[in-house]
Design a protein around this motif. Structure first.
Motif, PDB file in Angstrom:
ATOM      1  N   VAL A 103       0.990  -1.161   0.135  1.00  0.00           N
ATOM      2  CA  VAL A 103      -0.040   0.074  -0.182  1.00  0.00           C
ATOM      3  C   VAL A 103       0.723   1.200   0.068  1.00  0.00           C
ATOM      4  CG1 VAL A 103      -2.010  -1.210   1.322  1.00  0.00           C
ATOM      5  CG2 VAL A 103      -0.212   0.071   2.599  1.00  0.00           C
ATOM      6  N   ALA A 104       0.310   2.366  -0.273  1.00  0.00           N
ATOM      7  CA  ALA A 104       0.852   3.701  -0.130  1.00  0.00           C
ATOM      8  C   ALA A 104       0.964   4.086   1.272  1.00  0.00           C
ATOM      9  CB  ALA A 104       0.272   4.866  -1.045  1.00  0.00           C
ATOM     10  N   LYS A 105       1.996   4.501   1.908  1.00  0.00           N
ATOM     11  CA  LYS A 105       2.159   4.618   3.246  1.00  0.00           C
ATOM     12  C   LYS A 105       3.318   5.194   3.836  1.00  0.00           C
ATOM     13  CE  LYS A 105       2.052   2.117   7.709  1.00  0.00           C
ATOM     14  NZ  LYS A 105       2.063   0.866   8.533  1.00  0.00           N
ATOM     15  N   GLY A 191       0.284   8.381   0.485  1.00  0.00           N
ATOM     16  CA  GLY A 191      -0.094   7.591   1.825  1.00  0.00           C
ATOM     17  C   GLY A 191      -1.045   8.335   2.540  1.00  0.00           C
ATOM     18  N   MET A 192      -1.518   9.649   2.174  1.00  0.00           N
ATOM     19  CA  MET A 192      -2.556  10.224   3.082  1.00  0.00           C
ATOM     20  C   MET A 192      -3.789   9.496   3.093  1.00  0.00           C
ATOM     21  SD  MET A 192      -4.164  14.009   2.325  1.00  0.00           S
ATOM     22  CE  MET A 192      -2.731  14.783   2.917  1.00  0.00           C
ATOM     23  N   LEU A 193      -4.577   9.268   4.113  1.00  0.00           N
ATOM     24  CA  LEU A 193      -5.993   8.784   4.057  1.00  0.00           C
ATOM     25  C   LEU A 193      -6.907   9.900   4.286  1.00  0.00           C
ATOM     26  CD1 LEU A 193      -7.102   5.925   3.595  1.00  0.00           C
ATOM     27  CD2 LEU A 193      -6.929   5.627   6.216  1.00  0.00           C
ATOM     28  N   GLY A 194      -7.792  10.170   3.482  1.00  0.00           N
ATOM     29  CA  GLY A 194      -8.703  11.163   3.830  1.00  0.00           C
ATOM     30  C   GLY A 194     -10.019  10.973   3.130  1.00  0.00           C
ATOM     31  N   ASN A 195     -11.141  11.990   3.557  1.00  0.00           N
ATOM     32  CA  ASN A 195     -12.438  11.808   3.085  1.00  0.00           C
ATOM     33  C   ASN A 195     -12.428  12.867   1.949  1.00  0.00           C
ATOM     34  OD1 ASN A 195     -13.676   9.900   4.689  1.00  0.00           O
ATOM     35  ND2 ASN A 195     -13.607  11.246   6.472  1.00  0.00           N
ATOM     36  N   LEU A 237     -12.783  -0.816   3.683  1.00  0.00           N
ATOM     37  CA  LEU A 237     -13.317  -1.982   3.476  1.00  0.00           C
ATOM     38  C   LEU A 237     -11.974  -3.432   4.067  1.00  0.00           C
ATOM     39  CD1 LEU A 237     -15.074  -1.980   0.095  1.00  0.00           C
ATOM     40  CD2 LEU A 237     -16.211  -1.789   2.206  1.00  0.00           C
ATOM     41  N   ILE A 238     -11.042  -3.018   3.873  1.00  0.00           N
ATOM     42  CA  ILE A 238      -9.873  -3.836   4.340  1.00  0.00           C
ATOM     43  C   ILE A 238      -8.859  -2.948   4.779  1.00  0.00           C
ATOM     44  CG2 ILE A 238     -10.388  -5.837   2.737  1.00  0.00           C
ATOM     45  CD1 ILE A 238      -8.059  -4.837   0.794  1.00  0.00           C
ATOM     46  N   ARG A 239      -7.637  -3.675   5.545  1.00  0.00           N
ATOM     47  CA  ARG A 239      -6.648  -2.821   6.055  1.00  0.00           C
ATOM     48  C   ARG A 239      -5.741  -2.290   5.104  1.00  0.00           C
ATOM     49  NH1 ARG A 239      -1.377  -4.788   9.612  1.00  0.00           N
ATOM     50  NH2 ARG A 239      -0.861  -2.636  10.082  1.00  0.00           N
ATOM     51  N   VAL A 240      -5.546  -0.774   4.980  1.00  0.00           N
ATOM     52  CA  VAL A 240      -4.776  -0.346   3.997  1.00  0.00           C
ATOM     53  C   VAL A 240      -3.860   0.624   4.567  1.00  0.00           C
ATOM     54  CG1 VAL A 240      -6.635  -0.369   2.046  1.00  0.00           C
ATOM     55  CG2 VAL A 240      -6.463   1.520   3.832  1.00  0.00           C
ATOM     56  N   SER A 241      -3.379   0.531   5.946  1.00  0.00           N
ATOM     57  CA  SER A 241      -2.536   1.500   6.512  1.00  0.00           C
ATOM     58  C   SER A 241      -1.933   0.558   7.922  1.00  0.00           C
ATOM     59  CB  SER A 241      -3.242   2.942   7.039  1.00  0.00           C
ATOM     60  OG  SER A 241      -4.034   2.530   7.752  1.00  0.00           O
TER      61      SER A 241
END
Length: 241
Positions: A103-105, A191-195, A237-241
């Motif tokens: 993943v991107a992290k 790697g950013m996780l956001g809405n 839905l699944i682990r990405v970080s």
């Protein structure tokens, strides 16, 4: 007699920047073969096993492990150390009883995270193309080169499918729209996780883009759709970080 086919090696200095390899110890490194991911968005399997997972100290040792069928990518045994491994691919090593997803992290385009046995057969795939085929069915081309034919015409490019591998059973879908949770897969904010706050339509000079609010801060960024992947609504839905 001239050599047939392309080169199977790549100069380390021009390898993709996210490859976590020593650049000056040796001149060449493995080159990924044309397959599931483009060269600038993947690792060759041998480099991933030797330099990232450190399962062996030399490529010769890694090749023995791979040739014996001890490494699975998305549930399929792969025997070529040049095989490309990219975003959301699951690397399983049964002898070690371990499975990882790329993943991107942490500002890096591809980094492994360990996944549970319940998730190692699940994969998020972004739709990159949509076209109508025979009998009025719809063919979706995914970011890892897969093609899935569905009767469902409600999805569009940049939406995401949750599929079960090694088969291609569609478990769930994620629409790219307001309030969708997304993972940034490239650029300065990788790697950013956001809405998603807003989806902006494109024009002759600008592509379609989204405005994202980072979950870890109040930071807002505007990015083209090719740099994000929808991963869920409210939570992944699944682990990405």
């Amino acid at each position: 007699m001239g050599k047939k086919g392309g080169s199977n090696r790549l100069k380390r200095q021009i390898a993709p920047a996210f490859w976590e390899i020593p650049r000056k110890d040796y001149r060449f490194v493995l080159r990924p073969i044309p397959a599931t991911h483009p060269i600038n968005r993947c690792y060759p399997l041998g480099v991933l096993l030797r330099d990232i997972f450190n399962i062996a100290s030399t490529m010769r040792e890694v090749e023995k492990v791979v040739k014996q069928g001890n490494v699975l990518i998305d549930g399929v045994k792969r025997y070529d150390i040049h095989f490309p491994v990219g975003l959301m691919d699951v690397i399983e090593m049964p002898l070690l009883k371990k499975a990882y997803r790329l993943v991107a992290k942490d500002g890096v385009e591809l980094r492994p995270i360990e996944v549970s046995d319940n998730e190692k057969s699940l994969k998020l795939c972004k739709i990159v193309r949509k076209q109508k085929v025979k009998e009025g069915k719809i063919q979706y081309t995914l970011h890892d080169g897969r093609n899935i034919i569905q009767n469902n015409n409600n999805l569009n490019t940049h939406d995401t499918l949750l599929i079960k591998v090694p088969g291609q059973e569609v478990i769930d879908t994620v629409k790219l729209q307001n309030n969708t949770l997304t993972l940034v897969t490239g650029g300065a904010n990788v790697g950013m996780l956001g809405n998603i706050l807003e989806v902006k339509e494109g024009n002759f000079t600008l592509p379609r883009r989204v405005v994202i609010k980072d979950l870890a801060s109040d930071k807002h960024v505007e990015l083209p759709l090719n740099l994000v992947i929808a991963v869920g609504s409210g939570k992944p839905l699944i682990r990405v970080s």
